[in-house]
Every structure is written in structure tokens, then in C-alpha cells.
Design a protein around this motif. Structure first.
Motif, PDB file in Angstrom:
ATOM      1  N   SER A 215       1.119  -1.227   0.322  1.00 33.60           N
ATOM      2  CA  SER A 215       0.443  -0.086   0.169  1.00 33.60           C
ATOM      3  C   SER A 215       0.586   1.029   0.142  1.00 33.60           C
ATOM      4  O   SER A 215       2.031   0.851   0.745  1.00 33.60           O
ATOM      5  N   GLU A 289      -8.023  -3.627  -7.081  1.00 35.47           N
ATOM      6  CA  GLU A 289      -8.501  -3.183  -5.420  1.00 35.47           C
ATOM      7  C   GLU A 289      -8.322  -1.581  -5.516  1.00 35.47           C
ATOM      8  O   GLU A 289      -7.475  -1.998  -4.228  1.00 35.47           O
ATOM      9  N   ARG A 292      -7.262   3.343  -0.975  1.00 35.25           N
ATOM     10  CA  ARG A 292      -6.904   4.542  -0.681  1.00 35.25           C
ATOM     11  C   ARG A 292      -7.118   5.884  -1.818  1.00 35.25           C
ATOM     12  O   ARG A 292      -7.064   6.597  -0.947  1.00 35.25           O
ATOM     13  N   ARG A 328      -3.242   6.915  12.340  1.00 39.11           N
ATOM     14  CA  ARG A 328      -1.693   6.367  11.419  1.00 39.11           C
ATOM     15  C   ARG A 328      -0.364   7.030  11.963  1.00 39.11           C
ATOM     16  O   ARG A 328       0.596   6.075  12.022  1.00 39.11           O
ATOM     17  N   TYR A 332       2.315   4.210  12.370  1.00 39.85           N
ATOM     18  CA  TYR A 332       3.160   4.000  10.964  1.00 39.85           C
ATOM     19  C   TYR A 332       3.907   5.325  11.697  1.00 39.85           C
ATOM     20  O   TYR A 332       4.406   5.052  10.169  1.00 39.85           O
ATOM     21  N   TYR A 388      -8.375   5.018   5.468  1.00 40.93           N
ATOM     22  CA  TYR A 388      -7.621   4.198   6.858  1.00 40.93           C
ATOM     23  C   TYR A 388      -7.436   5.325   8.233  1.00 40.93           C
ATOM     24  O   TYR A 388      -6.536   5.328   8.909  1.00 40.93           O
TER      25      TYR A 388
HETATM   26  N1  LLP Z   1      -6.114  -5.312  -1.635  1.00 39.51           N
HETATM   27  C1  LLP Z   1      -5.722  -6.315  -0.602  1.00 39.51           C
HETATM   28  C2  LLP Z   1      -5.398  -7.545  -0.683  1.00 39.51           C
HETATM   29  C3  LLP Z   1      -5.296  -5.720   0.249  1.00 39.51           C
HETATM   30  O1  LLP Z   1      -4.772  -6.151   1.682  1.00 39.51           O
HETATM   31  C4  LLP Z   1      -5.173  -4.036   0.060  1.00 39.51           C
HETATM   32  C5  LLP Z   1      -5.211  -3.392   1.502  1.00 39.51           C
HETATM   33  C6  LLP Z   1      -5.347  -2.890  -0.859  1.00 39.51           C
HETATM   34  C7  LLP Z   1      -6.759  -4.279  -1.391  1.00 39.51           C
HETATM   35  C8  LLP Z   1      -6.125  -1.497  -0.447  1.00 39.51           C
HETATM   36  O2  LLP Z   1      -4.882  -1.046  -0.911  1.00 39.51           O
HETATM   37  P1  LLP Z   1      -5.055   0.382  -0.513  1.00 39.51           P
HETATM   38  O3  LLP Z   1      -5.040   0.361  -2.240  1.00 39.51           O
HETATM   39  O4  LLP Z   1      -5.543   0.976   0.027  1.00 39.51           O
HETATM   40  O5  LLP Z   1      -3.364   1.012  -1.153  1.00 39.51           O
HETATM   41  N2  LLP Z   1      -4.006   0.680   6.920  1.00 39.51           N
HETATM   42  C9  LLP Z   1      -2.681   0.815   6.179  1.00 39.51           C
HETATM   43  C10 LLP Z   1      -2.756  -0.144   4.990  1.00 39.51           C
HETATM   44  C11 LLP Z   1      -3.516  -1.352   5.257  1.00 39.51           C
HETATM   45  C12 LLP Z   1      -3.553  -1.848   3.613  1.00 39.51           C
HETATM   46  C13 LLP Z   1      -3.914  -2.956   4.080  1.00 39.51           C
HETATM   47  N3  LLP Z   1      -4.092  -3.603   2.138  1.00 39.51           N
HETATM   48  C14 LLP Z   1      -2.240   2.701   6.827  1.00 39.51           C
HETATM   49  O6  LLP Z   1      -3.114   3.542   6.727  1.00 39.51           O
HETATM   50  O7  LLP Z   1      -1.488   3.097   5.791  1.00 39.51           O
END
Ligand code: LLP
Length: 430
Positions: A215, A289, A292, A328, A332, A388
Motif C-alpha cells: 500500500s 482493488e 486509499r 496512522r 506508522y 484508513y
Molecule cells: N487489496 C488487498 C488484498 C489489501 O490487503 C489492500 C490493503 C488493498 C487491496 C487496498 O490497498 P490500497 O489501495 O488502499 O493501498 N492501514 C494502512 C494500510 C493497510 C492496507 C491493507 N491492505 C495505512 O493506513 O496506511
């Protein structure tokens, strides 16, 4: 490490989040009016910003057989889900709870993919009954159990295997998922054997392949690398007589928090799809998918300054939002820009503060070493707070979760009431 923000840099979320006559607005609505009406902390989202972010993906995928499955873990508020469902999105879910949220806004079950390393039998049954489009499977054990559950309810579960391509997404270790040391997916080297196994199981129907490498990715290179590995695998799997109808490239595209420059979704996907075509897989159905990158910069969190507390080593600006609302930074050491609702002019007499919440932990900070010209009672906006934040909010310190407002042009709608304290002990007994 905390990086001070550059006051002159464009606001993340612009043009949907911007100053007009010195007042911070989301689209055509004054944030100070919303804070006055609904109190703080308050999350405010721009509908136009979300649709613009989605449009970039849609442009990049134009002319393809493709489905954007919004990863609702980023922000699962019903109003946002409804907006994205109406705009043609499917959903990426990771729990039965998220499934119910998607169904509650009228999502098409066949456009839902179910990810996650730890699905329970009960969740599998519910998802089969609802008719989700695909289970993204993350282990051999999960293949066996899903097949068993499907047979027991007389269903055939559509599956893809999440392969771990062992690619470095070059992001924070907690949100990097595509490396060998991560708990996610089935190792690239074992994927073919896993597909052979899946194809023999009576309750499963192989429909696709899936990967997600992390991510807040801000470069194209890790995506390209992962794509090459996944396509190598598709070739091998199909040579073994198992057709792969769709390829799910996951999410992960980053946003601008503090001058970050991730590729635009349309440019990135044009580049990736050109590679897909060159390798002869241009006809495949594509699933993405993103989480963010659809909602992150569409939201802000408005908070009020409670006290200023000058100190020998640090000055603290204590606000009414905390790590339970915006986890966050604590989790992080993430950076979110923090700006006043009323523009304060030159930075000459600004004071450097750590912006902190009322929670009883030193980890409860929202921003470190921020130059601000503020007084108690002033309001600030924490930017890039659409993803998030609310979805990871908690009730720590028995703090009710914030309210949420969705702005559309000049109008604003409360889409989640502020939690009442009584809500917090529902179901408890003495
Ligand atoms: N698909 C899967 C299997 C995932 O595990 C995730 C995010 C996504 C899609 C979506 O990813 P994005 O497009 O949002 O980057 N809480 C953390 C981020 C955790 C992401 C977990 N998985 C933060 O606040 O940075």
C-alpha cells in the motif's frame, strides 16, 4: 522521521479541498460552518474528489473488460460505498462485516471479491450464500476448507489464488505485503502446485489469479515487476490445463500526503496494460482493488485546539482529535498535513508545535514539529484523512467515534452521527 510540511506546496486534495478568501472549504462548503453545526472532531469528504479519483482509473481501463473493486477497508462508511457502487464499482472485502456493508448499499454480489488470510467457515458460508464473485485464497489450508464448506452447502466456490510475487513495494514495512517474509498469499514457487490442487478439489472452480504487493506505493516499477511474475504464472497454469479468466492486480497506489508524487492512476494503468498487451494477455478480464487512492485525499478531519502548552523542549498544541480518530501517525509514524481553517498569513510569528490528542499515551500525536499560528478555540484540518482513518478509528479512552459529512457541491449531508457515549457500552453488563 517527521518531515515538516512545505506551506507553499499545493494542498493534498486540491482543487476539492482549498482556501477561498482565506477560509478552508471542501468543494463549495465552509469547513468552519460544518464544525459549528456538527461539532469536532469531524470527518468531511468530497464526493467530487472521490468520483474524480475513480474517473482516473476508469480512463486508464477504458475499452477493457475490467472491474474496479473498491477495497472498502480504506473507508467503509455506507455513504461512500453507495457512491462508489452507483458509480459502477464492485468491492474488495475482507470480512463478513464488510460483506454485509456492501450488501446493505445494494452492491452486486457477483462484483465482490473476498480477500484475507483468515476467513472463518461461517464467513465462507455467508459469502457463498450471497454469491460473491470470487474468493481470493491465501493458503493451501484455506483451499481445502473452502472446498469442504462449498460441498456442504451444495455450492461451487469461484476462486483465485493470491500469489506472493516476492516484490518489494518500497513502502512502510507494516503495509508491504508482497515479500516472502509477509503472511500474505502463496509463494510464487508454490503457486502452480496450489492451482493443480485447487483444480482437483470438488467444491472449487478456478476463475482467476490475484496479487497485491502493498500500500502507498509511489512508483510504477514494483507493479511492473509483479505483473511480469504473475503473467509468467498464468502461462504456466494454463499450460497445465487450468484456464485463468481474470487477473486481479490488487490495489496499493499511493497518494500525496506531503509532496509524494505517485503516478496518476490513468497513466499507470495505460503503461501496465501496454505491457499486458505486449505479452499477449490483453484479452483477459482485469480486476483492481484500489482503496486509499480513491478516497484518501477526498477527506479531511476537522479538530479544535483545546489548549496550547509551551514547554522547555517542545510546545504542544492539544486538539480534540486523537489517535483513536486518526491512528496512522501512532501506528506508522505517518505524516498528515495539518492546516488552519482560517489561513493565517505569513509564517513569521508561527510557533513550532507537536499537535497531540487528549489520549493518555505519548504515541497520541497527529503531527510533529508543525509551524502553526494558533490559539485555543481555533480549528485545524488534518488532511488526506479519507482513507484508513475513520475505518480504523476505535473507542479507546471511551471516546465516541467522530461524525462524518459528505459534501456535494454547495450542499453537505451528515452521513454518520457522532457516536453517543451510551452506544459504547451497549451489550455490557455489570
Ligand atoms: N487489496 C488487498 C488484498 C489489501 O490487503 C489492500 C490493503 C488493498 C487491496 C487496498 O490497498 P490500497 O489501495 O488502499 O493501498 N492501514 C494502512 C494500510 C493497510 C492496507 C491493507 N491492505 C495505512 O493506513 O496506511
Amino acid at each position: 522521521m517527521t518531515v515538516p510540511s512545505t506551506p507553499t506546496a499545493p494542498l493534498p486534495g486540491a482543487p476539492f479541498v482549498s482556501y477561498r478568501d482565506g477560509q478552508l472549504m471542501v468543494e463549495g462548503v465552509l469547513l468552519s460552518d460544518l464544525a459549528h453545526r456538527h461539532g469536532t472532531p469531524l470527518f468531511v469528504y468530497s464526493k467530487a474528489a472521490i468520483l474524480a479519483a475513480l474517473a482516473a482509473y476508469q480512463r486508464g481501463l477504458a475499452g477493457r473488460q475490467a472491474l474496479i473493486c473498491y477495497a472498502m477497508k480504506a473507508n467503509s462508511s455506507l455513504a461512500i460505498l453507495k457512491l462508489l457502487a452507483d458509480a459502477g464499482c464492485g468491492f474488495d472485502i475482507v470480512s463478513a462485516g464488510e460483506l454485509e456493508r456492501a450488501l446493505a448499499v445494494g452492491a452486486t454480489p457477483s462484483q465482490i471479491v473476498f480477500s484475507g488470510v483468515g476467513k472463518t467457515r461461517q464467513e465462507m458460508r455467508r459469502a457463498l450464500e450471497a454469491g460473491v464473485g470470487c474468493f481470493n485464497i491465501e493458503s493451501l489450508a484455506e483451499l481445502d476448507v473452502l472446498s469442504e464448506v462449498a460441498v456442504s452447502v451444495g455450492a461451487l466456490a469461484p476462486i483465485s489464488i493470491r500469489v506472493n510475487p516476492n516484490v518489494d513495494a518500497r513502502t512502510h514495512p507494516y503495509i508491504s505485503t508482497g515479500l516472502k517474509g509477509n503472511k500474505f498469499g502463496i509463494a510464487h514457487e508454490q503457486a502452480l502446485a496450489a492451482y493443480r490442487h485447487a483444480a482437483r478439489l470438488p467444491g472449487l472452480r478456478v476463475v482467476g489469479i490475484d496479487c497485491h504487493i502493498g500500500s502507498q506505493i509511489t512508483e510504477a516499477a514494483p507493479y511492473l515487476e509483479a505483473m511480469e511474475r504473475v503473467l509468467d504464472l498464468v502461462t504456466a497454469i494454463e499450460a497445465a490445463g487450468i484456464p485463468i479468466q481474470h487477473i486481479d492486480f490488487g490495489g496499493g497506489l499511493g497518494i500525496d500526503y506531503n509532496g509524494d508524487t505517485p503516478p496518476a492512476a490513468d497513466a499507470l494503468w495505460r503503461q501496465l496494460l501496454a505491457r499486458l498487451d505486449a505479452r499477449g494477455f490483453g484479452d483477459r478480464r482485469i480486476l483492481l482493488e484500489p482503496g486509499r487512492s480513491l478516497v484518501g485525499n477526498a477527506g479531511v478531519c476537522v479538530t479544535e485546539v483545546l489548549f496550547l502548552k509551551p514547554g522547555e523542549q517542545k510546545n504542544f498544541c492539544i486538539v480534540d482529535a486523537a489517535m483513536n480518530d486518526l491512528p496512522r501517525p501512532a501506528l506508522y509514524e505517518a505524516f498528515h498535513r495539518i492546516v488552519p481553517l482560517t489561513e493565517s498569513g505569513g509564517a513569521n510569528d508561527a510557533v513550532t508545535y507537536d499537535v497531540v490528542g487528549p489520549v493518555c499515551e505519548s504515541g497520541d500525536w497527529l503531527g510533529r514539529d508543525r509551524a502553526l499560528k494558533v490559539q485555543a478555540g481555533d480549528r485545524l484540518a488534518v488532511l488526506s484523512a479519507g482513507a484508513y482513518c475513520m475505518s480504523m478509528a476505535s473507542n479507546y479512552n471511551t471516546r465516541p467515534r467522530a461524525a462524518e459529512v459528505l459534501v456535494d457541491g454547495d450542499s453537505a449531508r451528515l452521513v454518520r452521527e457522532r457516536e453517543a457515549v451510551q452506544d459504547l457500552w451497549r451489550g455490557e453488563s455489570v
